[in-house]
Design a protein around this motif. Structure first.
Motif, mmCIF file in Angstrom:
data_model
loop_
_atom_site.group_PDB
_atom_site.id
_atom_site.type_symbol
_atom_site.label_atom_id
_atom_site.label_comp_id
_atom_site.label_asym_id
_atom_site.label_seq_id
_atom_site.Cartn_x
_atom_site.Cartn_y
_atom_site.Cartn_z
ATOM 1 N N PHE A 279 -8.603 1.199 -12.139
ATOM 2 C CA PHE A 279 -8.924 2.435 -11.393
ATOM 3 C C PHE A 279 -7.910 3.533 -11.737
ATOM 4 C CE2 PHE A 279 -11.053 -0.437 -8.098
ATOM 5 C CZ PHE A 279 -12.333 -0.120 -8.531
ATOM 6 N N LYS A 280 -6.650 3.141 -11.898
ATOM 7 C CA LYS A 280 -5.625 4.125 -12.260
ATOM 8 C C LYS A 280 -5.935 4.728 -13.627
ATOM 9 C CE LYS A 280 -1.621 6.283 -12.479
ATOM 10 N NZ LYS A 280 -1.475 7.596 -11.847
ATOM 11 N N CYS B 124 -5.105 -1.043 -1.096
ATOM 12 C CA CYS B 124 -3.636 -1.027 -1.025
ATOM 13 C C CYS B 124 -3.015 -1.346 -2.375
ATOM 14 C CB CYS B 124 -3.131 -2.013 0.035
ATOM 15 S SG CYS B 124 -3.339 -1.391 1.710
ATOM 16 N N VAL B 125 -3.566 -2.328 -3.064
ATOM 17 C CA VAL B 125 -3.032 -2.674 -4.376
ATOM 18 C C VAL B 125 -3.250 -1.506 -5.346
ATOM 19 C CG1 VAL B 125 -3.361 -4.211 -6.345
ATOM 20 C CG2 VAL B 125 -3.189 -5.164 -4.034
ATOM 21 N N THR B 126 -4.416 -0.878 -5.287
ATOM 22 C CA THR B 126 -4.701 0.275 -6.156
ATOM 23 C C THR B 126 -3.746 1.431 -5.849
ATOM 24 O OG1 THR B 126 -7.026 -0.377 -6.295
ATOM 25 C CG2 THR B 126 -6.507 1.909 -6.857
ATOM 26 N N ALA B 127 -3.464 1.635 -4.581
ATOM 27 C CA ALA B 127 -2.594 2.744 -4.176
ATOM 28 C C ALA B 127 -1.195 2.630 -4.760
ATOM 29 C CB ALA B 127 -2.514 2.819 -2.652
ATOM 30 N N GLN B 128 -0.755 1.398 -5.029
ATOM 31 C CA GLN B 128 0.564 1.230 -5.648
ATOM 32 C C GLN B 128 0.622 1.943 -6.994
ATOM 33 O OE1 GLN B 128 0.609 -3.124 -5.573
ATOM 34 N NE2 GLN B 128 2.308 -3.032 -4.151
ATOM 35 N N PHE B 129 -0.490 1.932 -7.735
ATOM 36 C CA PHE B 129 -0.497 2.567 -9.066
ATOM 37 C C PHE B 129 -0.589 4.087 -8.957
ATOM 38 C CE2 PHE B 129 -2.125 -1.755 -9.731
ATOM 39 C CZ PHE B 129 -1.194 -2.201 -10.650
ATOM 40 N N PHE B 130 -1.173 4.575 -7.868
ATOM 41 C CA PHE B 130 -1.286 6.026 -7.672
ATOM 42 C C PHE B 130 -0.117 6.585 -6.866
ATOM 43 C CE2 PHE B 130 -5.679 4.925 -8.685
ATOM 44 C CZ PHE B 130 -6.075 5.984 -9.471
ATOM 45 N N ASP B 131 0.719 5.680 -6.339
ATOM 46 C CA ASP B 131 1.856 6.093 -5.529
ATOM 47 C C ASP B 131 1.405 7.008 -4.383
ATOM 48 O OD1 ASP B 131 4.471 6.088 -4.797
ATOM 49 O OD2 ASP B 131 5.120 7.607 -6.234
ATOM 50 N N CYS B 132 0.379 6.559 -3.669
ATOM 51 C CA CYS B 132 -0.162 7.359 -2.558
ATOM 52 C C CYS B 132 -0.500 6.427 -1.403
ATOM 53 C CB CYS B 132 -1.403 8.132 -3.018
ATOM 54 S SG CYS B 132 -2.887 7.130 -3.177
ATOM 55 N N PRO B 133 -0.681 6.966 -0.212
ATOM 56 C CA PRO B 133 -1.044 6.107 0.927
ATOM 57 C C PRO B 133 -2.533 5.750 0.946
ATOM 58 C CG PRO B 133 -0.638 8.359 1.671
ATOM 59 C CD PRO B 133 -0.422 8.358 0.184
#
Lengths: 190, 190
Positions: A42-43, A66-75
Motif C-alpha cells: 500500500f505504501k 495499523c501495520v500499514t500506518a507504520q509505513f506512512f508514519d501517520c495515525p
C-alpha cells in the motif's frame, strides 16, 4: 500481490453463497508477517499521496490499517459500529448495511479526529458490495477531508462495489481481485 | 512507560465515574508510533517466554496486538464478540460482562486456531475489572494453551482486576498503572 493470492488459494475456504473465508490468516487469526507485506505494498502504491491519516472500520480492518500506518508514519482512525442511534452531536455518522450479517448499523467517528486538511487513505480487508467503503467515504465528505484512495486486501470483483467506486472516480487498489469462486475454484483478475 | 504516561496526562480526559478517555491516541484515533513503542516494550518484558501467539479481543486491542506481534514474529488471534449465542461446536466460547456498556456478551475463537502447544501472550488496551482478561484466559484454558502473561497498555490499579489476576499467579505487565483520577488529576503507581 502474489503472496496474498497464493495464501488465498492454499488457505482460503469457499462456502455456498460466494462466501470466501480467510479467517485463518486475515480476519480472525492474523498472519502479521503477510499483513506487513501488504502494508508495504500500500505504501508503494500510495507513496506520492501525502497521506495524513488512515481510516478503517472496526474490527477486522484495524490490524491491517495499523501495520500499514507504520509505513506512512501517520495515525489510524477507526470508525465505530453502533447498533443503537448515537445522539451525540460531536460525531459524524453514516448508515451502513451489512450483507454479511443482514443488518444495518451506524458507523461514527469523532469530529475532532478528521479534518478538512486531512488526506485520507481508507483501508479495509474486504470489498464486495462496497457498503462499508461508501460509508467511510461519506464520513470523509462530512469532514471535508480528501480521500486519496482505498487500499483493499481482497476484492470480490464479481460483485459491484469496486466497479461502482471506480466509476465515481475513487481510486481503489485491491491486492487480490477474486473474479470467480465457481465450484470452489478461486480465480483472480489481477 | 514514561512516554505513555506523559501522553495520558496531556491527552487523556477524565469523566465522572472514573472514566478515562484515551480515544485521541489509543482506542479510536491510534497513535501508531506510540503503539509501536509499546509493542517493543512488551517484547522486552516477555522476550524469554517463547510466545507463539498473541491473543486479544475485538476491537480496540487489535492494533496494539498486531504491532506487538511484529516484534515476536508470531500471529495474532482476536476473540470475536457475539451478542447472540453461537451454536457452532467448532468454537471455544466464554461469557464476559462489560461494565463499560452494561451488557453481557459471548467471546469466541475457532478451536483450530488455539492449540495445547501454544504459548500465549494476551494483549489488551485496558485492564479495570478484569472481565475481558479473565474471559481470554478461560478461552486459553479450554484449549489447554499456556498463558505466559498479559500485556496491558493502561491498568486502572484502583480497580480490582489486576490485583486479582496477580493473586491467581497470572503475570500481568501494565505499561501505565493509573492509581487515582480524583478531581481529574491522574496519578500513577509505576
Amino acid at each position: 500481490m502474489d503472496i496474498l493470492k497464493e495464501k488465498i488459494v492454499t488457505d482460503g475456504k469457499v462456502y455456498p453463497g460466494n462466501v470466501l473465508k480467510v479467517n485463518s490468516f486475515l480476519n480472525h487469526l492474523i498472519d502479521v508477517k503477510l499483513v506487513t507485506e501488504m502494508g508495504k505494498e500500500f505504501k508503494r502504491l500510495y507513496n506520492d499521496c501525502e497521506v495524513t491519516k488512515i481510516l478503517t472500520i472496526e474490527a477486522s480492518g484495524i490490524g491491517l490499517a495499523c501495520v500499514t500506518a507504520q509505513f506512512f508514519d501517520c495515525p489510524v482512525l477507526f470508525a465505530k459500529k453502533e447498533s443503537t442511534s448515537n445522539l451525540s452531536s460531536n460525531v459524524y455518522r453514516t448508515g451502513i448495511h451489512s450483507y454479511t450479517h443482514g443488518n444495518d448499523y451506524q458507523a461514527t467517528i469523532e469530529k475532532d479526529f478528521l479534518k478538512a486538511e486531512d488526506k485520507v487513505l481508507i483501508i479495509d480487508d474486504f470489498l464486495a458490495s462496497g457498503e462499508a467503503l461508501n460509508g467511510l467515504i461519506d464520513l470523509c465528505a462530512q469532514a471535508s477531508a480528501e480521500v486519496v484512495g482505498c487500499g483493499i486486501a481482497i476484492e470480490k470483483s464479481f460483485q459491484p462495489g469496486g466497479k461502482e467506486l471506480r466509476a465515481k472516480g475513487v481510486r481503489v487498489e485491491s491486492l487480490a481481485m477474486v473474479s470467480s469462486m465457481e465450484n470452489g475454484k478461486i480465480e483472480f483478475d489481477n
